[in-house]
Design a protein around this motif. Structure first.
Motif, short mmCIF file in Angstrom:
data_model
loop_
_atom_site.label_atom_id
_atom_site.label_comp_id
_atom_site.label_asym_id
_atom_site.label_seq_id
_atom_site.Cartn_x
_atom_site.Cartn_y
_atom_site.Cartn_z
N CYS A 90 0.81 -1.21 0.00
CA CYS A 90 0.00 0.00 0.00
C CYS A 90 0.85 1.27 0.00
O CYS A 90 0.43 2.31 -0.51
CB CYS A 90 -0.94 0.01 1.20
SG CYS A 90 -2.15 -1.34 1.17
N ASP A 91 2.04 1.19 0.59
CA ASP A 91 2.90 2.38 0.63
C ASP A 91 3.41 2.76 -0.76
O ASP A 91 3.90 3.86 -0.97
CB ASP A 91 4.09 2.15 1.57
CG ASP A 91 4.95 0.97 1.16
OD1 ASP A 91 4.40 0.00 0.59
OD2 ASP A 91 6.17 1.02 1.38
N ARG A 92 3.26 1.83 -1.74
CA ARG A 92 3.68 2.12 -3.11
C ARG A 92 2.50 2.43 -4.02
O ARG A 92 2.67 2.60 -5.23
CB ARG A 92 4.44 0.91 -3.68
CG ARG A 92 5.80 0.66 -3.06
CD ARG A 92 6.46 -0.52 -3.73
NE ARG A 92 6.02 -1.80 -3.17
CZ ARG A 92 6.02 -2.95 -3.83
NH1 ARG A 92 6.39 -2.98 -5.10
NH2 ARG A 92 5.63 -4.06 -3.26
N CYS A 93 1.29 2.49 -3.47
CA CYS A 93 0.11 2.66 -4.30
C CYS A 93 0.11 4.01 -5.00
O CYS A 93 0.33 5.05 -4.37
CB CYS A 93 -1.15 2.52 -3.44
SG CYS A 93 -2.67 2.61 -4.41
N ASN A 94 -0.15 3.99 -6.30
CA ASN A 94 -0.13 5.21 -7.09
C ASN A 94 -1.41 5.38 -7.90
O ASN A 94 -1.43 6.08 -8.90
CB ASN A 94 1.07 5.20 -8.05
CG ASN A 94 1.00 4.04 -9.05
OD1 ASN A 94 0.19 3.12 -8.91
ND2 ASN A 94 1.87 4.08 -10.05
N ARG A 95 -2.52 4.73 -7.45
CA ARG A 95 -3.70 4.67 -8.30
C ARG A 95 -5.00 4.87 -7.54
O ARG A 95 -5.07 4.67 -6.33
CB ARG A 95 -3.75 3.30 -8.99
CG ARG A 95 -3.99 2.17 -8.01
CD ARG A 95 -3.66 0.83 -8.63
NE ARG A 95 -2.29 0.79 -9.08
CZ ARG A 95 -1.79 -0.10 -9.92
NH1 ARG A 95 -2.58 -1.02 -10.42
NH2 ARG A 95 -0.53 -0.08 -10.27
N VAL A 96 -6.00 5.26 -8.30
CA VAL A 96 -7.39 5.21 -7.85
C VAL A 96 -8.20 4.61 -8.98
O VAL A 96 -7.71 4.44 -10.11
CB VAL A 96 -7.93 6.61 -7.47
CG1 VAL A 96 -7.24 7.14 -6.22
CG2 VAL A 96 -7.80 7.59 -8.62
N ARG A 97 -9.47 4.29 -8.69
CA ARG A 97 -10.30 3.57 -9.65
C ARG A 97 -11.59 4.33 -9.92
O ARG A 97 -12.27 4.75 -8.98
CB ARG A 97 -10.61 2.17 -9.11
CG ARG A 97 -9.39 1.28 -9.07
CD ARG A 97 -9.62 0.05 -8.20
NE ARG A 97 -8.53 -0.91 -8.36
CZ ARG A 97 -7.36 -0.82 -7.75
NH1 ARG A 97 -7.12 0.18 -6.92
NH2 ARG A 97 -6.42 -1.72 -7.97
N LEU A 98 -11.94 4.44 -11.19
CA LEU A 98 -13.19 5.07 -11.60
C LEU A 98 -14.11 3.98 -12.14
O LEU A 98 -13.78 3.30 -13.11
CB LEU A 98 -12.93 6.12 -12.68
CG LEU A 98 -14.15 6.91 -13.16
CD1 LEU A 98 -14.70 7.80 -12.05
CD2 LEU A 98 -13.80 7.74 -14.39
N SER A 99 -15.29 3.82 -11.51
CA SER A 99 -16.23 2.79 -11.95
C SER A 99 -16.93 3.22 -13.23
O SER A 99 -16.92 4.40 -13.60
CB SER A 99 -17.25 2.50 -10.85
OG SER A 99 -18.15 3.59 -10.72
N ALA A 100 -17.59 2.27 -13.86
CA ALA A 100 -18.26 2.55 -15.13
C ALA A 100 -19.40 3.54 -14.97
O ALA A 100 -19.79 4.21 -15.93
CB ALA A 100 -18.79 1.25 -15.73
#
Length: 328
Positions: A252-262
């Motif tokens: 998690c300390d390397r996470c660089n993203r988020v998610r957009l649902s449809a």
């Protein structure tokens, strides 16, 4: 905390497979109605006028199965040709890929991940939900088509399920020896099918690496991608082996993203549903893109590091979705 500049975009929640690790067996899913999906225009507005100004430059198109989205090639072209797009990739099951692989490449897509959880047709059909004979061959044809039109390196995603396909680890790893293919072994998670996970459990990346090391040896690779995979290489191989260890080794300390649902929900974390933003409803209600930028910045500021054991902390409802509906 890493800069968050990578957006995973689910184009559609529907899928033509029902993979064991992605959907609960026998479950009836409530798919998003067409009018509730982000339109192409809305999606491009969010990318150009909200996400890019906030600092996003890398995008991955997912599903469900993204190739089920009508007009997907034209949408790929529009995103790929935005001057700020530094990287555009797609994750697909490959079933519909062969006829449009060249069109996707010509539209500007250069990186593609294809799910291939087994090299045995019967096992493959078991994993994808027994959708009928010939599906493995059609996916394999999609992989070959993508490779021949120029997707290089080409990534293959493999979710390892104990007692189902874990005996194929060496055969799957061997695909990287003669071709510049990058095989990614992914630890099984309970988000898509908690009952199966409870029954089967999971195999750690460390154990998989030990099996491969005993057969060929294994060295750390200098190749690094946009994601959380730890990358290794069989000595002398053209491709690489990646290990995504969300169960055994929290990254998690390397996470660089988020998610957009449809349907336009921005989700900061795969593992829980805290702090989601309904961008579609705000956009349709006339909220300015400047206001939406502020909302996204606020979400990024509070994006927490939550490993698997903490996945329920702070979750307050809104909705609960399977892996297929989240987009992985």
């Amino acid at each position: 905390m890493n800069p968050v500049d990578y957006l995973r975009i689910s184009l559609i929640d529907r899928c033509n497979f029902r993979c064991l690790y992605c959907m609960p067996e026998g479950a009836e899913l409530d798919y998003i109605l067409k009018q509730q999906l982000l339109t192409d225009e809305e999606l491009l507005t969010l990318i150009q006028e909200v996400f890019i100004p906030v600092g996003f430059t890398r995008f991955r198109l997912t599903g469900g199965e993204p190739l089920l989205r009508p007009g997907v090639v034209e949408l790929v072209k529009k995103i790929a040709h935005l001057p700020q797009t530094q990287d555009l990739a797609m994750t697909t099951n490959g079933f519909l890929l062969a006829p449009i692989a060249k069109s996707l490449y010509d539209a500007g897509l250069r990186r593609i991940n294809i799910s291939l959880d087994s090299l045995d047709a019967a096992t493959f059909e078991q994993i994808i939900g027994n959708h009928g004979r010939g599906r493995w061959q059609q996916v394999w044809d999609g992989i070959q088509a993508a490779y021949h039109v120029g997707f290089d390196p080409l990534k293959l995603n493999v979710v390892i399920i104990p007692g189902v396909n874990d005996h194929e680890v060496l055969d799957l790893a061997a695909l990287t020896i003669d071709k510049n293919w990058h095989v990614r072994f992914i630890e099984f998670m309970p988000i898509g099918n908690g009952d199966l996970f409870g029954d089967r459990g999971w195999v750690s990346s460390a154990e998989l690496r030990d099996r491969i090391r005993q057969r060929w040896g294994l060295t750390e690779s200098q190749v690094r991608g946009n994601g959380p995979a730890d990358v290794f290489q069989i000595p002398g191989a053209k491709g690489t082996l990646g290990f995504i260890s969300q169960m055994s080794e929290c990254f998690c300390d390397r996470c660089n993203r988020v998610r957009l649902s449809a349907d336009g929900w921005l989700r900061p974390c795969l593992l829980n549903e805290t702090g989601q933003i309904d961008l579609k409803s705000s956009l349709r209600a006339g909220c300015s893109t400047t206001q939406l930028q502020s909302q996204v910045r606020e979400l990024l500021a509070i994006k927490s590091e939550i490993n698997f054991k903490q996945r329920d902390s702070g979750t307050v409802g809104t909705y609960t979705r399977t892996m297929s509906q989240i987009g992985g």
